[in-house]
Design a protein around this motif. Sequence first.
Motif, PDB file in Angstrom:
ATOM      1  N   ILE A  12     -14.926  -2.738   6.733  1.00 55.27           N
ATOM      2  CA  ILE A  12     -15.928  -3.764   6.459  1.00 55.27           C
ATOM      3  C   ILE A  12     -15.225  -5.044   6.030  1.00 55.27           C
ATOM      4  O   ILE A  12     -14.342  -5.022   5.171  1.00 55.27           O
ATOM      5  N   LYS A  13     -15.647  -6.138   6.628  1.00 54.41           N
ATOM      6  CA  LYS A  13     -15.035  -7.426   6.331  1.00 54.41           C
ATOM      7  C   LYS A  13     -15.398  -7.879   4.926  1.00 54.41           C
ATOM      8  O   LYS A  13     -16.545  -7.773   4.504  1.00 54.41           O
ATOM      9  N   GLY A  14     -14.397  -8.374   4.191  1.00 52.98           N
ATOM     10  CA  GLY A  14     -14.631  -8.860   2.843  1.00 52.98           C
ATOM     11  C   GLY A  14     -13.341  -9.224   2.155  1.00 52.98           C
ATOM     12  O   GLY A  14     -12.256  -9.145   2.739  1.00 52.98           O
ATOM     13  N   PRO A  15     -13.416  -9.606   0.884  1.00 55.84           N
ATOM     14  CA  PRO A  15     -12.239 -10.088   0.159  1.00 55.84           C
ATOM     15  C   PRO A  15     -11.304  -8.996  -0.358  1.00 55.84           C
ATOM     16  O   PRO A  15     -10.217  -9.310  -0.842  1.00 55.84           O
ATOM     17  N   ALA A  16     -11.694  -7.738  -0.270  1.00 55.62           N
ATOM     18  CA  ALA A  16     -10.859  -6.662  -0.814  1.00 55.62           C
ATOM     19  C   ALA A  16      -9.618  -6.467   0.048  1.00 55.62           C
ATOM     20  O   ALA A  16      -9.702  -6.437   1.278  1.00 55.62           O
ATOM     21  N   PRO A  17      -8.460  -6.311  -0.599  1.00 53.78           N
ATOM     22  CA  PRO A  17      -7.259  -5.996   0.175  1.00 53.78           C
ATOM     23  C   PRO A  17      -7.376  -4.589   0.756  1.00 53.78           C
ATOM     24  O   PRO A  17      -8.096  -3.737   0.210  1.00 53.78           O
ATOM     25  N   LEU A  18      -6.684  -4.347   1.856  1.00 52.94           N
ATOM     26  CA  LEU A  18      -6.725  -3.030   2.491  1.00 52.94           C
ATOM     27  C   LEU A  18      -5.818  -2.061   1.743  1.00 52.94           C
ATOM     28  O   LEU A  18      -4.727  -2.414   1.312  1.00 52.94           O
ATOM     29  N   SER A  19      -6.293  -0.836   1.609  1.00 50.74           N
ATOM     30  CA  SER A  19      -5.553   0.215   0.925  1.00 50.74           C
ATOM     31  C   SER A  19      -4.933   1.152   1.954  1.00 50.74           C
ATOM     32  O   SER A  19      -5.369   1.227   3.102  1.00 50.74           O
ATOM     33  N   ASN A  20      -3.941   1.888   1.522  1.00 51.98           N
ATOM     34  CA  ASN A  20      -3.328   2.920   2.349  1.00 51.98           C
ATOM     35  C   ASN A  20      -4.376   3.998   2.627  1.00 51.98           C
ATOM     36  O   ASN A  20      -5.046   4.463   1.703  1.00 51.98           O
TER      37      ASN A  20
END
Length: 174
Positions: A28-36
């Motif tokens: 989902i697009k948003g400001p959260a950085p991507l996690s492993n």
Amino acid sequence: MVYHSSFVNEEEFANACGCPLLPLKTHIKGPAPLSNQDSADIVDEAITFFRANVFLRNFDIKSSADKLLIYLTFYINVALKRLEGCRTLAGGTKAIINLGLENVPIPGEAGFPFAGLFSLPQSKKEAELFRNYLKQIREETSGRLLSVAYRPNGTPNKWWLAFAKRKFMNFIAP
């Protein structure tokens, strides 16, 4: 016993309204950085700890990530309340989508459940960042919650939906 978040080193994450913007395993697009994809994120923790933490009236905060865990526990409670009357996965998906379309209040606005837990935004940019982060994390939580609230055949999982009747920290879910 309270289950706390394992994200205790908040210095490595950006902050908004006194809450760390933790990484998520999401598309989902948003400001959260991507996690492993192999490690647990805050949404995994919230869903895993929900059934134990929902019984609490007080929650001792050990880190800023616990604030987000409290918010997500309350949101899961609200989502389960909406899913309570849905007897199929399709009906539950529709209810969750409608919940996702609702306005996401932030600290300082009417309807925000934990007024003293998060600090007020210092600027419009911080307010928008936090609103978008909460919207993204709510959508991600909703999607993952459907996979545990309903069995693979599309019928409700009574061991999850029974928790819709619980009040978390004496808040009544709308």
